[in-house]
Design a protein around this motif. Structure first.
Motif, short mmCIF file in Angstrom:
data_model
loop_
_atom_site.label_atom_id
_atom_site.label_comp_id
_atom_site.label_asym_id
_atom_site.label_seq_id
_atom_site.Cartn_x
_atom_site.Cartn_y
_atom_site.Cartn_z
N LEU A 29 -4.00 -0.63 3.96
CA LEU A 29 -3.38 -1.06 5.21
C LEU A 29 -2.45 -2.24 4.95
CD1 LEU A 29 -6.34 -1.02 7.78
CD2 LEU A 29 -4.65 0.77 7.36
N VAL A 85 -2.21 -4.88 6.54
CA VAL A 85 -2.84 -6.20 6.73
C VAL A 85 -3.26 -6.79 5.39
CG1 VAL A 85 -3.62 -5.61 9.06
CG2 VAL A 85 -5.18 -5.28 7.13
N VAL A 109 -0.51 -2.83 13.82
CA VAL A 109 -0.34 -2.12 12.55
C VAL A 109 0.13 -0.69 12.83
CG1 VAL A 109 -1.40 -1.53 10.33
CG2 VAL A 109 -2.29 -3.46 11.65
N ALA A 163 3.07 -4.66 9.25
CA ALA A 163 2.04 -5.24 10.11
C ALA A 163 2.56 -6.54 10.69
CB ALA A 163 0.74 -5.50 9.34
N LEU A 217 -8.13 -8.14 12.08
CA LEU A 217 -7.80 -6.78 12.54
C LEU A 217 -8.84 -6.29 13.55
CD1 LEU A 217 -6.06 -4.20 12.25
CD2 LEU A 217 -7.58 -3.52 10.39
#
Length: 301
Positions: free
Chosen positions: A283, A285, A34, A50, A27
């Motif tokens: 998140l 991710v 995202v 994502a 990231l």
């Protein structure tokens, strides 16, 4: 559709911590797209996605939260690749990856020999916080505080059975739990700070993963204002969703420029000591990282 047990059997916590760490490094290197999380119905429905651009793999997760329902959270995750899809129980992945990111932050920021852990909260996210910290630090003492003491006692007994080498106790208050902690994990839906900053030892690392709305606050503003460093999963997300961060920035106690994103902290290895804070709102991710491990496990089988 992989159920909760299949997810748990396929992905041990140590592997999840490693995978989430690599995802945050990617990231920081700009290898993910995202979008901001979508929230509907006052946060009762969440949609996260994502795309990992080098591999063209994507993850989409939907969650529905209903207070008073058992289970409170229901959801589905879909991981897409050129070869096909993995569809899995999103709740188990969420607890696993949320624990894993606390493990990543603890490994980066906590004292190397930290053995005293305080856990505030006994809900669905709580046990994986302990598992993640134990994956990166030699936890020997655990203090648990929950608003319902009987529930906290039952929860602590289950953790004691899972971690027989750890001395466990039910704390009388949040302040009691954190008073001698070297690592603190907050996993509650509180709208007011759980403890005062001066209740903490002078050297301690604090993870806060419970709040995800501007109205929710687990940490006192004074802690954010005086911490050696405040690390967040993503600055934009924290300023949109993390109530304690929003409050500290809006009142001038914390500058936006003082927030350090986890991926950049992992790359730069900031000097730590004193009190450190990691605030996560979650998140996609992280979901991608665990889903990738699920896909690899299915390929092996």
């Amino acid at each position: 559709m992989l159920d909760a047990d299949e997810v748990r059997n396929a992905v041990p916590m140590s592997a999840a911590v490693d995978a989430v760490r690599e995802a945050f490094l990617d990231l920081a290197a700009g290898r993910f797209a995202v979008p901001q999380r979508l929230s509907f119905g006052g946060g009762t429905t969440l949609v996260m996605s994502a795309c990992h651009t080098p591999s063209s793999t994507t993850v989409v997760k939907t969650l529905n939260l209903a207070a008073g329902r058992t289970p409170m959270i229901l959801g589905t995750l879909v991981w897409n690749t050129a070869e096909g899809q993995v569809v899995a129980d999103a709740v188990e992945i969420t607890t696993l990856r949320t624990g894993a990111v606390s493990g990543v932050a603890t490994d980066l920021l906590a004292p190397a020999g930290a053995s005293k852990l305080a856990l505030l909260g006994t809900g669905a996210q709580a046990a994986d916080q302990v598992r993640a910290v134990a994956a990166v630090r030699p936890v020997r003492h655990l203090a648990v505080f929950g608003r319902d003491r009987s529930r906290a006692s039952a929860f602590t007994a289950r953790l004691a059975a899972e971690f027989p080498e750890v001395t466990t106790r039910v704390a009388a208050s949040a302040e009691d739990a954190v008073s001698d902690a070297e690592v603190v994990c907050c996993a509650t839906s509180s709208s007011t700070p759980l403890f005062a900053a001066d209740a903490l030892p002078e050297r301690v690392h604090v993870n806060a993963i419970g709040s995800y709305l501007p109205s929710m606050r687990e940490l006192p503003a004074e802690l954010l204002a005086t911490a050696t460093c405040v690390v967040v999963d993503q600055v934009e997300a924290a300023l949109e969703e993390a109530g304690e961060v929003i409050h500290a920035v809006d009142t001038g106690l914390l500058g936006r420029g003082e927030l350090v994103e986890l991926g950049h902290a992992l790359r730069e290895h900031p000097a730590v000591g004193g009190r450190t804070v990691f605030k996560s709102v979650g998140l996609a991710v992280q979901d991608w990282a665990v889903a990738r491990l699920l896909g690899a496990a299915l390929d092996r089988n």
